[in-house]
Design a protein around this motif. Structure first.
Motif, mmCIF file in Angstrom:
data_model
loop_
_atom_site.group_PDB
_atom_site.id
_atom_site.type_symbol
_atom_site.label_atom_id
_atom_site.label_comp_id
_atom_site.label_asym_id
_atom_site.label_seq_id
_atom_site.Cartn_x
_atom_site.Cartn_y
_atom_site.Cartn_z
ATOM 1 N N LYS A 107 -3.089 17.655 41.034
ATOM 2 C CA LYS A 107 -4.272 18.130 40.332
ATOM 3 C C LYS A 107 -3.878 18.835 39.036
ATOM 4 C CE LYS A 107 -7.084 18.688 44.509
ATOM 5 N NZ LYS A 107 -7.943 19.613 45.289
ATOM 6 N N ASP A 108 -2.656 18.561 38.575
ATOM 7 C CA ASP A 108 -2.134 19.193 37.365
ATOM 8 C C ASP A 108 -1.591 18.148 36.391
ATOM 9 O OD1 ASP A 108 0.016 18.370 38.868
ATOM 10 O OD2 ASP A 108 1.107 20.285 38.764
ATOM 11 N N LEU A 109 -2.257 17.022 36.278
ATOM 12 C CA LEU A 109 -1.829 15.944 35.394
ATOM 13 C C LEU A 109 -1.962 16.375 33.939
ATOM 14 C CD1 LEU A 109 -3.698 13.096 37.292
ATOM 15 C CD2 LEU A 109 -1.282 13.737 37.524
ATOM 16 N N SER A 110 -0.927 16.087 33.131
ATOM 17 C CA SER A 110 -0.896 16.651 31.778
ATOM 18 C C SER A 110 -0.221 15.724 30.783
ATOM 19 C CB SER A 110 -0.146 17.997 31.779
ATOM 20 O OG SER A 110 -0.702 18.899 32.699
ATOM 21 N N ILE A 111 -0.576 15.923 29.515
ATOM 22 C CA ILE A 111 0.094 15.307 28.373
ATOM 23 C C ILE A 111 0.407 16.437 27.397
ATOM 24 C CG2 ILE A 111 -0.138 13.716 26.418
ATOM 25 C CD1 ILE A 111 -2.162 12.140 28.201
ATOM 26 N N TYR A 112 1.623 16.436 26.851
ATOM 27 C CA TYR A 112 2.050 17.507 25.949
ATOM 28 C C TYR A 112 2.382 16.933 24.571
ATOM 29 C CZ TYR A 112 2.618 20.309 30.184
ATOM 30 O OH TYR A 112 2.407 20.979 31.361
ATOM 31 N N LYS A 113 1.895 17.596 23.536
ATOM 32 C CA LYS A 113 2.198 17.189 22.165
ATOM 33 C C LYS A 113 3.418 17.933 21.650
ATOM 34 C CE LYS A 113 0.299 16.955 17.462
ATOM 35 N NZ LYS A 113 -0.902 17.135 16.602
ATOM 36 N N ILE A 114 4.357 17.170 21.061
ATOM 37 C CA ILE A 114 5.555 17.731 20.436
ATOM 38 C C ILE A 114 5.480 17.432 18.942
ATOM 39 C CG2 ILE A 114 8.061 17.800 20.431
ATOM 40 C CD1 ILE A 114 6.705 18.609 23.120
ATOM 41 N N ASP A 115 5.485 18.471 18.140
ATOM 42 C CA ASP A 115 5.315 18.311 16.690
ATOM 43 C C ASP A 115 6.485 17.548 16.072
ATOM 44 O OD1 ASP A 115 5.630 19.375 13.714
ATOM 45 O OD2 ASP A 115 3.550 19.721 14.319
ATOM 46 N N LYS A 116 6.168 16.641 15.149
ATOM 47 C CA LYS A 116 7.200 15.835 14.496
ATOM 48 C C LYS A 116 8.213 16.693 13.745
ATOM 49 C CE LYS A 116 4.326 15.131 10.366
ATOM 50 N NZ LYS A 116 3.675 14.133 9.502
ATOM 51 N N ASN A 117 7.780 17.864 13.268
ATOM 52 C CA ASN A 117 8.689 18.736 12.524
ATOM 53 C C ASN A 117 9.667 19.470 13.429
ATOM 54 O OD1 ASN A 117 7.498 18.183 9.941
ATOM 55 N ND2 ASN A 117 5.771 19.465 10.553
ATOM 56 N N ALA A 118 9.447 19.362 14.743
ATOM 57 C CA ALA A 118 10.359 20.013 15.696
ATOM 58 C C ALA A 118 11.460 19.075 16.165
ATOM 59 C CB ALA A 118 9.565 20.527 16.892
#
Length: 291
Positions: A107-118
């Protein structure tokens, strides 16, 4: 997390390596990366970004053209519960799909964004987190005949994510769902876009990854030995486009796919006994000529 190929398939794995039908081994994956679960290619830097699934570090890796790890980035303040795929948007930001759900209990399904500048740093925090649920799923877990809610493949298209489910149901019949989730932080109910039938053999037709071409005209959906290609679709009605089943004639635990260019695909598989642990490339045009 993967459901591993049964031991009875090892002989099939070994036999099928002798007939690759256009599948070219680019390099062997670094030994450090034992359970690659997703890849995404950046042509400007000629780097293939990858990650591993459950039980592995909360890190992403850039692999150069010789198969060496050029960069490792630790993703801070998040756990690798079950990272199953990695994708990018048109601006070059990365997204980690933490939605592996073998038992259909999460019940904790997720997508995380990683910035291109990182991507030049040694560690970073996600820009934001996208949480979601499938409104069709009522029980956690559902009945063994309704285990439809694992995902190992997704891509980003016009500020939305598209997820192809991996069917783990008893009596596997090839049913897979396509879900849509907005690329905005917060919690969302995934929208069911349609249903795909692959085939009735789990080892050959369970979906393990998905990708979209740079020109956004092709969708490639991967299994252990074939690719389901969708073209000539309108807007995001991918499943109503022209479907072509491309046989790889090469059986291994393929878990990752990414376009190199509009005609060429990169594939990656896990090492099973003495088989796999490689990155391959293949021409769509050549596959179609043999289909």
């Amino acid at each position: 997390m993967k459901k591993y190929i049964s031991l009875s398939f090892i002989f099939v794995l070994l036999a099928c390596q002798q007939n690759t039908e256009g599948l070219t081994t680019v390099y062997s994956l670094p030994k450090k990366l034992k359970e690659v679960s997703g890849i995404v290619f950046f042509p400007k830097t000629n780097l293939l970004w990858t990650l591993e699934d459950r039980g592995n570090p909360n890190s992403i890796y850039a692999i150069d053209a010789e198969g060496r790890i050029e960069k490792t980035i630790t993703i801070e303040n998040m756990e690798n519960i079950d990272w199953e795929d990695i994708t990018k948007d048109t601006e070059g930001n990365l997204y980690i799909g933490d939605f592996g759900n073998n038992d259909n209990k999460r019940k904790d399904l997720s997508i995380y964004k990683i910035d291109k500048n990182a991507l030049n740093t040694e560690s970073t925090n996600p820009v934001y987190k996208i949480s979601f649920a499938y409104p069709e799923q009522k029980d956690f877990p559902p009945k063994k005949t309704e285990m439809f809610y694992d995902v190992e493949g997704f891509f980003e298209f016009k500020n939305n994510f598209y997820l192809f489910t991996k069917n783990r149901s008893k009596g596997f019949d090839g049913t897979a769902f396509l879900y849509k989730i907005p690329n905005t932080p917060g919690f969302h109910q995934a929208v069911l876009m349609g249903e795909l039938k692959t085939c009735t053999n789990y080892n050959h037709c369970a979906i393990t990854s998905a990708t979209i071409s740079p020109d956004e005209t092709k969708i490639a959906v991967l299994t252990h030995d074939k690719i389901f290609m969708f073209e000539n679709f309108k807007d995001d009605n991918f499943l109503k486009g022209t479907k072509t089943v491309l046989q790889l004639n090469h059986f291994s635990q393929k878990e990752a796919i990414s376009f190199k260019d509009n005609d060429t695909l990169f594939l990656a598989d896990e090492r099973t006994k003495s088989v796999g642990g490689n990155v391959y490339e293949v021409s769509i045009r050549k596959l179609k000529s043999k289909s």
